[in-house]
Design a protein around this motif. Structure first.
Motif, PDB file in Angstrom:
ATOM      1  N   ALA A  39       0.836  -1.206   0.000  1.00 53.61           N
ATOM      2  CA  ALA A  39       0.000   0.000   0.000  1.00 53.61           C
ATOM      3  C   ALA A  39       0.867   1.250   0.000  1.00 53.61           C
ATOM      4  O   ALA A  39       1.975   1.268   0.539  1.00 53.61           O
ATOM      5  N   ASP A  89     -11.024  -0.495  -8.786  1.00 54.58           N
ATOM      6  CA  ASP A  89     -10.843  -1.690  -7.953  1.00 54.58           C
ATOM      7  C   ASP A  89     -10.882  -2.932  -8.828  1.00 54.58           C
ATOM      8  O   ASP A  89     -11.961  -3.444  -9.145  1.00 54.58           O
ATOM      9  N   PRO A 169      -3.757  -4.119  -6.955  1.00 54.98           N
ATOM     10  CA  PRO A 169      -4.243  -3.239  -5.884  1.00 54.98           C
ATOM     11  C   PRO A 169      -5.362  -2.303  -6.350  1.00 54.98           C
ATOM     12  O   PRO A 169      -5.444  -1.931  -7.521  1.00 54.98           O
ATOM     13  N   THR A 170      -6.204  -1.911  -5.408  1.00 61.73           N
ATOM     14  CA  THR A 170      -7.155  -0.830  -5.624  1.00 61.73           C
ATOM     15  C   THR A 170      -6.391   0.486  -5.661  1.00 61.73           C
ATOM     16  O   THR A 170      -5.493   0.713  -4.846  1.00 61.73           O
ATOM     17  N   THR A 171      -6.725   1.364  -6.596  1.00 65.00           N
ATOM     18  CA  THR A 171      -6.053   2.658  -6.688  1.00 65.00           C
ATOM     19  C   THR A 171      -7.089   3.780  -6.700  1.00 65.00           C
ATOM     20  O   THR A 171      -8.205   3.610  -7.184  1.00 65.00           O
ATOM     21  N   GLN A 173      -7.040   8.279  -7.256  1.00 61.78           N
ATOM     22  CA  GLN A 173      -6.212   9.442  -7.531  1.00 61.78           C
ATOM     23  C   GLN A 173      -7.062  10.590  -8.067  1.00 61.78           C
ATOM     24  O   GLN A 173      -8.189  10.386  -8.527  1.00 61.78           O
ATOM     25  N   TYR A 181      -2.466  10.454  -4.769  1.00 60.67           N
ATOM     26  CA  TYR A 181      -2.656   9.059  -5.165  1.00 60.67           C
ATOM     27  C   TYR A 181      -2.624   8.155  -3.942  1.00 60.67           C
ATOM     28  O   TYR A 181      -1.986   8.466  -2.936  1.00 60.67           O
ATOM     29  N   ARG A 183      -2.988   3.615  -2.999  1.00 65.49           N
ATOM     30  CA  ARG A 183      -3.286   2.249  -3.443  1.00 65.49           C
ATOM     31  C   ARG A 183      -3.295   1.324  -2.238  1.00 65.49           C
ATOM     32  O   ARG A 183      -2.682   1.600  -1.202  1.00 65.49           O
ATOM     33  N   SER A 184      -3.989   0.194  -2.408  1.00 68.38           N
ATOM     34  CA  SER A 184      -4.021  -0.844  -1.381  1.00 68.38           C
ATOM     35  C   SER A 184      -2.893  -1.842  -1.636  1.00 68.38           C
ATOM     36  O   SER A 184      -2.140  -1.717  -2.612  1.00 68.38           O
TER      37      SER A 184
END
Length: 213
Positions: A39, A89, A169-171, A173, A181, A183-184
């Motif tokens: 992350a 996602d 990953p989920t992002t 932004q 920005y 992310r996971s």
């Protein structure tokens, strides 16, 4: 190919003569195994967890069985007011999103449960976002304006094909300022074959009584 291994790389930015202002942006893209991607938060913090839709405790899982409904839980923390935010996602490749805007889901063939009829069910703050887009490979949400705060969103995917999948990953932004920005973590998610009560040793079976003579 020109990057140095095991030593410091330097980026030199030059300009021609003149009095104008120089603006520059530098990007570095690194390709890693998805489970090694951790992350990252630059103004936005994003986390994602999975749980079985039938589990009221929302216990986090990393595997499920084909045929299971899986709850995707997204948490978004925004440090400052933002403009034009986009959240992507990606879903595990062996799953398909259940689109609550359709009477039936083409991949599942059954009508979604009533409590999923509202795409923003089970979360808070997501009225700032537009309609959720349930695409083949990901779910996308966007907001023209997003005040600082914490947001939660849940939706359902259906497990359809057994295998171990690398989940990107989920992002999130700002569209016009991508340096804001978050992310996971990347992760692996395993889909096991559908359970078969006839062959599952954990399922109790009854022995028929012998026929009387």
């Amino acid at each position: 190919a020109d990057m140095l291994r095991g030593s410091v790389n330097k980026l030199a930015i030059t300009r021609s003569a003149g009095t104008g202002t120089l603006y520059y942006t530098a990007h570095l893209n690194a390709y890693l195994p998805v489970e090694q991607v951790k992350a990252l938060a630059h103004g936005i913090t994003v986390t994602r967890t999975y749980s079985l839709a039938t589990d009221k405790t929302n216990a986090s899982i990393t595997q499920a069985h084909v045929g299971d409904n899986i709850r995707v839980h997204l948490n978004l923390v925004v440090a400052n007011d933002l403009q034009y935010v986009v959240l992507d996602d990606p879903i595990p490749a062996g799953t398909e999103s259940i689109n609550p805007n359709l009477a039936t889901s083409s991949g599942v063939g059954t009508q979604p449960q009533l409590n999923y009829a509202d795409p923003f069910f089970g979360g808070w703050g997501w009225w700032w976002f537009g309609d959720a887009q349930f695409r083949d490979e990901k779910t996308v949400l966007s907001a023209e304006y997003l005040p600082a705060g914490t947001y939660e969103y849940t939706y359902i995917v259906r497990a359809g094909l057994a295998g171990t999948y690398h989940v990107i990953p989920t992002t999130a932004q700002e569209f016009y300022f991508p340096e804001v920005y978050g992310r996971s973590d990347g992760q692996l998610f395993t889909l096991l074959p559908a359970t078969d009560a006839a062959n599952d040793p954990t399922v109790p079976t009854s022995t028929p009584a012998p026929k009387s003579s």
